[in-house]
Design an enzyme around this catalytic site. Structure first.
Site, short mmCIF file in Angstrom:
data_model
loop_
_atom_site.label_atom_id
_atom_site.label_comp_id
_atom_site.label_asym_id
_atom_site.label_seq_id
_atom_site.Cartn_x
_atom_site.Cartn_y
_atom_site.Cartn_z
N ASP A 98 0.76 -1.53 -0.18
CA ASP A 98 -0.43 0.66 -0.19
C ASP A 98 0.69 1.30 -0.06
O ASP A 98 1.85 1.45 -0.11
CB ASP A 98 -0.68 0.16 1.44
CG ASP A 98 -0.07 0.02 2.80
OD1 ASP A 98 0.87 0.71 2.51
OD2 ASP A 98 -0.67 -0.36 3.35
N VAL A 99 0.01 2.26 0.29
CA VAL A 99 0.79 3.74 -0.25
C VAL A 99 1.65 4.04 0.60
O VAL A 99 3.38 3.71 0.66
CB VAL A 99 0.08 4.98 -0.19
CG1 VAL A 99 0.45 6.16 -0.89
CG2 VAL A 99 -1.13 4.26 -1.27
#
Length: 329
Positions: A98-99
């Site tokens: 994820d980010v």
């Protein structure tokens, strides 16, 4: 460069994803750099065709015209008319990050996309380093989330943390055996346990195969987690639950993947190495290791190499301290 360049791009390689960058943007950046490298090669000479052109007769003083056979380039195949030779590439992304997370991210080009599916069916473990901060709790288990609670942590010791981690690992190891659908009294189960190849046969919650503390200096601590079928958010929740077990609270400061299957940080290409030649070399170097690892891990349980499908990420948080209670599902 054209066909030979693409041929050397068939396979798997790893890059280092920095925090704050979406995996989709990373994939698009890699594709752009590969297309740039492929199209930068020396173009083929344009095809020639014979045309009969009208012109004066050579060596004649008379003003007579005649048709002369002349070889001229075919403009329809000229680079300036046709445009770039390569406009898109088939690039797949393995176990995503994820980010906020960083670390090893495996990509596949061409038939490497199929190898990503094989990696999923092999149920290979991944390693993470997770950094926690004692003394506060947030709504999303991250340090920069909305503050929910602040607590004291002076009573927390390294020994207490190690004890909690041992309990977590023990419960997950029991769940791993359950999800593997093995007869514990069989020779197969014994051999797989010795080789460390016990894997779940199907989908399962996040399973931790190993966990230990690497650094402890309150309020900060750093743990190493070996797991499968995880999401980065589940690892952040793991830090929160460890805090609760220690009679305090804790938030996650960093999630960093250090290994995905056979790919480690040493194999991951940095941002400055996301170019055609570096990626080609990385694919060629990893190819024999990929083949050997997949064959070894897919052999147990008489699994067949799948032909279709997409890499899978387990979704939906589940309590990492209560995996054993889900083992009957």
């Amino acid at each position: 460069m054209g066909s030979s360049g693409v041929a050397r791009l068939q396979g798997l390689f790893a890059v280092y994803k920095p925090p704050g960058l979406k995996w989709l943007h990373l994939r698009e950046t890699v594709e752009l750099q590969l297309l740039k490298g492929l199209n930068a090669g020396k173009p083929r000479a344009p095809e020639q065709r014979v045309r009969f052109l009208l012109g004066p007769v050579e060596g004649s003083e008379e003003k007579k015209l005649t048709l002369t056979a002349t070889s001229v380039p075919t403009l329809t195949t000229h680079r300036l008319m046709r445009g770039p030779a390569f406009t898109s590439l088939k690039i797949g992304v393995g176990h995503r990050l994820d980010v906020q997370a960083s670390g090893v991210l495996v990509l596949g080009v061409g038939h490497g996309c199929r190898l990503l599916t094989y990696m999923y069916h092999a149920h290979l473990t991944k390693d993470y380093t997770v950094r926690g901060l004692l003394g506060k709790a947030t709504d999303d288990f991250c340090e920069d989330g909305r503050l929910v609670e602040k607590t004291i942590y002076g009573h927390v010791t390294r020994e207490k943390l190690d004890r909690i981690l041992a309990v977590i690992q023990g419960s997950h190891q029991k769940a791993l055996v359950t999800y593997s659908n093995l007869d514990l009294k069989s020779q197969e189960a014994y051999e797989m346990a010795v080789q460390g190849t016990i894997r779940p046969m199907n989908k399962s919650p996040m399973l931790i195969t190993g966990i230990r503390c690497l650094y402890f200096a309150p309020p900060e601590f750093l743990i190493e987690v070996q797991c499968m079928h995880e999401t980065q958010q589940q690892l952040r929740k793991l830090v929160h639950e460890i805090g609760l077990e220690l009679k305090t609270t804790a938030v996650c400061m960093q999630v960093r993947r250090t290994r995905d299957g056979l790919f480690t940080l040493d194999d991951a290409l940095l941002r400055t190495q996301w170019n055609l030649h570096s990626i080609q070399d990385a694919i060629q170097t990893a190819a024999p290791r990929v083949a050997a690892e997949l064959e070894r891990n897919l052999r147990w349980g008489n699994q067949q190499l799948p032909c279709t499908g997409q890499p899978h990420n387990s979704k939906g948080p589940i309590s990492t301290l209560e995996v054993e209670s889900h083992s009957g599902h």
